[in-house]
Design a protein around this motif. Structure first.
Motif, short mmCIF file in Angstrom:
data_model
loop_
_atom_site.label_atom_id
_atom_site.label_comp_id
_atom_site.label_asym_id
_atom_site.label_seq_id
_atom_site.Cartn_x
_atom_site.Cartn_y
_atom_site.Cartn_z
N UNK A 159 1.16 -1.07 0.08
CA UNK A 159 0.04 0.13 0.02
C UNK A 159 0.86 1.21 0.07
N UNK A 160 0.40 2.36 -0.43
CA UNK A 160 1.09 3.50 -0.69
C UNK A 160 0.94 4.28 0.63
N UNK A 161 2.37 4.97 1.00
CA UNK A 161 2.47 5.54 2.27
C UNK A 161 1.24 6.61 2.56
N UNK A 162 0.62 6.59 3.67
CA UNK A 162 -0.43 7.37 4.03
C UNK A 162 -0.05 9.12 3.97
N UNK A 163 -0.91 9.76 3.54
CA UNK A 163 -0.86 11.21 3.14
C UNK A 163 -1.62 11.98 4.39
N UNK A 164 -0.73 12.52 5.20
CA UNK A 164 -1.25 13.04 6.40
C UNK A 164 -0.63 14.77 6.73
N UNK A 165 -1.26 15.43 5.91
CA UNK A 165 -0.56 16.91 5.94
C UNK A 165 -0.59 17.36 7.47
N UNK B 25 -6.82 9.88 -4.79
CA UNK B 25 -6.35 10.07 -3.33
C UNK B 25 -5.58 8.58 -2.70
N UNK B 26 -6.01 7.64 -3.66
CA UNK B 26 -4.90 6.36 -3.32
C UNK B 26 -4.42 5.79 -4.67
N UNK C 151 -0.57 26.59 2.26
CA UNK C 151 -1.56 27.54 2.28
C UNK C 151 -2.99 26.73 2.76
N UNK C 152 -4.05 27.59 3.03
CA UNK C 152 -5.19 26.81 3.54
C UNK C 152 -6.01 26.19 2.51
N UNK C 153 -5.68 26.68 1.42
CA UNK C 153 -6.71 25.93 0.23
C UNK C 153 -5.86 25.05 -0.65
N UNK C 154 -4.66 24.51 0.06
CA UNK C 154 -3.84 23.40 -0.39
C UNK C 154 -3.58 22.40 0.32
N UNK C 155 -3.99 20.99 0.07
CA UNK C 155 -3.37 20.04 1.02
C UNK C 155 -3.03 18.81 0.07
N UNK C 156 -2.18 18.08 0.67
CA UNK C 156 -1.79 16.81 0.18
C UNK C 156 -2.91 15.67 0.57
N UNK C 157 -3.30 14.88 -0.48
CA UNK C 157 -4.33 13.92 -0.39
C UNK C 157 -3.89 12.65 -0.62
#
Length: 466
Positions: free
Chosen positions: A35-41, A99-100, A53-59
């Motif tokens: 499985x891919x590594x989790x994306x937890x910003x 996202x996956x 910034x508030x409008x961009x996050x890694x998923x």
């Protein structure tokens, strides 16, 4: 990354390959089972490892995996797949669930740079080879540039089965292929590749001066293995600007019969109505630019953004000492019409955050986000991260979002960061040199979500509906 100019070319260790491409695919495909590594910003943000910034996050995120341990480079897209270039080959990702994302297969085929593009039908992948090799196969070894048997250029793969790509041919080009640009012909029978390269020397076997041209390859879709160079148009017959000895990258806009070339000391505008024989219609030089690296048109081709890769991609130039006009983007309006079109300078753009002196940071690969009625671009800045910025007013560009990791090291300069960042069907995908594939969600650009692409190559633009 400007390997020839920056001096990395000779300092990188030689690459030995002992298995063919087909074997590499079978071996590497097994890694997709993990499985891919989790994306937890949120957790990374708390640890000080990520800022955004508030409008961009890694998923979503997939870490780089063996056997492609070299630098990651460009990305191309078709349908539910992303194709990530690497200095030692390429990776195919399934992004049906952005996202996956999952690795489908990897091809080990060393050659340097690894610039990639994909045909409109998704059946062919083109891979740039910029390091001298002993032959054109994936089993080749590093060669001296003065060796008579030296080979460098374009490799072609059949990717109709993403789980088992097949090598189908190769074309040798002068000075190899640092980057390339795909242009489909109007009849749908061929694909043309504009091959950009530079760095000639009198002692080199395959790269002698003067090198004032590009190579145009014709790839017949019914027989891609018979691809060949059909022209080598001279772009600077009277000599280019200081240091110009070829082009780094070209962005084509086939629907508009226009292309923009980033050619070391020169930025150029070309008429490509006859794609085999492009014609330069305007040329610019900027005293603040060290190296014209890439170009992006606005949706209606009324503007061009040129990037300056000061320091060859390996230097920390996003700092106060360098300032806002060097290692930046330059925005030009396209004035006039037809053969009388000209480039008129309007302003510079650079990310508004200073980076540490241990972070290589400079303007790099990006492309438009299809926002209705506005000119919005997403762009990589190496360890400066991914920036989303608006140049609707070409005289007053402004950043509207960003995402970046912290430095690889607080003590020493190590090359890394985002090489390419592109918007594709709802998400931004970033190819990180050392970390792998990142998937970012950008909020607030609703009209872009309604634009769906079947294929996307960063250097081949098509008009999106507005």
């Amino acid at each position: 990354m400007n390997m020839r100019l920056a001096g990395f070319r000779d300092s990188l260790p030689p690459r030995a390959l002992v298995i063919g491409a087909a074997t590499a695919v079978v071996v590497a495909a097994l890694t997709a089972l993990s499985a891919p590594a989790p994306a937890d910003d949120d957790e990374a943000l708390k640890a000080g490892e990520v800022s955004h910034s508030k409008n961009v996050n890694r998923v979503g995120h997939v870490p780089k995996r063996s056997p492609l341990s070299d630098f990651n480079s460009d990305i191309a897209f078709h349908g539910d797949y992303a194709y990530g270039g690497n200095y030692s080959g390429f990776t195919i990702f399934d992004i049906a669930k952005p996202r996956k994302p999952q690795i489908v297969s990897q091809v080990l085929c060393p050659g340097g740079q690894g610039d990639v593009s994909v045909s409109p039908d998704g059946n062919l992948l083109f891979l740039s080879v910029d390091y001298e090799r002993t032959n054109n196969t994936c089993n080749s070894e590093s060669a001296s540039p003065t060796d008579e048997r030296v080979w460098e250029g374009m490799r072609i793969f059949d990717i109709s089965d993403p789980s088992a790509p097949e090598y189908v041919g190769a074309v040798r080009t002068s000075c190899g292929s640092h980057t390339h640009t795909m242009i489909p012909d109007d009849a749908g029978e061929s694909i043309y590749l504009y091959v950009s390269s530079y760095g000639p020397s009198k002692g080199f076997t395959n790269c002698k001066p003067p090198h004032d041209s590009i190579s145009v390859i014709d790839v017949p879709l019914d027989d891609p293995g018979s691809a060949s160079v059909v022209s080598t148009p001279r772009l600077f017959p009277g000599g280019g600007g200081p240091g110009t000895s070829g082009c780094h990258d070209i962005t084509a806009y086939p629907d508009r019969n226009i292309a923009a070339g980033a050619c070391m000391g020169d930025g150029i505008l070309m008429n490509i109505a006859d794609p085999v024989h492009p014609k330069v219609i305007d040329r610019i030089q900027d005293e603040n630019f060290a190296f014209y690296h890439s170009a992006t048109f606005s949706n209606h081709a009324t503007k061009v953004v040129f990037t300056d890769e000061l320091g060859g991609g390996g230097a920390p130039v996003c700092n106060e000492e360098t300032g806002p006009k060097h290692g930046a983007d330059a925005i030009y309006d396209v004035t006039g019409a037809g053969k009388k079109r000209e480039l008129a300078f309007r302003s510079y753009f650079k990310i508004p955050r200073y980076q540490q002196d241990t972070e290589n940071c400079v303007a790099h690969n990006g492309a438009l986000i299809p926002v209705k009625g506005r000119d919005v671009m997403v762009q990589s800045w190496y360890q400066g991260g991914v920036s989303i910025w608006d140049f609707t007013d070409s005289s007053k560009p402004r950043e509207i979002g960003y995402w970046e990791r912290g430095p690889i090291s607080d003590d020493t300069l190590e090359v890394g960061g985002s090489w390419s960042a592109y918007y594709y069907n709802g998400y931004v995908y970033s190819s990180d040199i050392t970390e792998g594939l990142d998937v970012l969600n950008v909020r607030g650009l609703r009209s872009a979500k309604r634009v769906e692409w079947d294929v996307f190559n960063g250097q081949t633009q098509y008009q999106y509906p507005e």
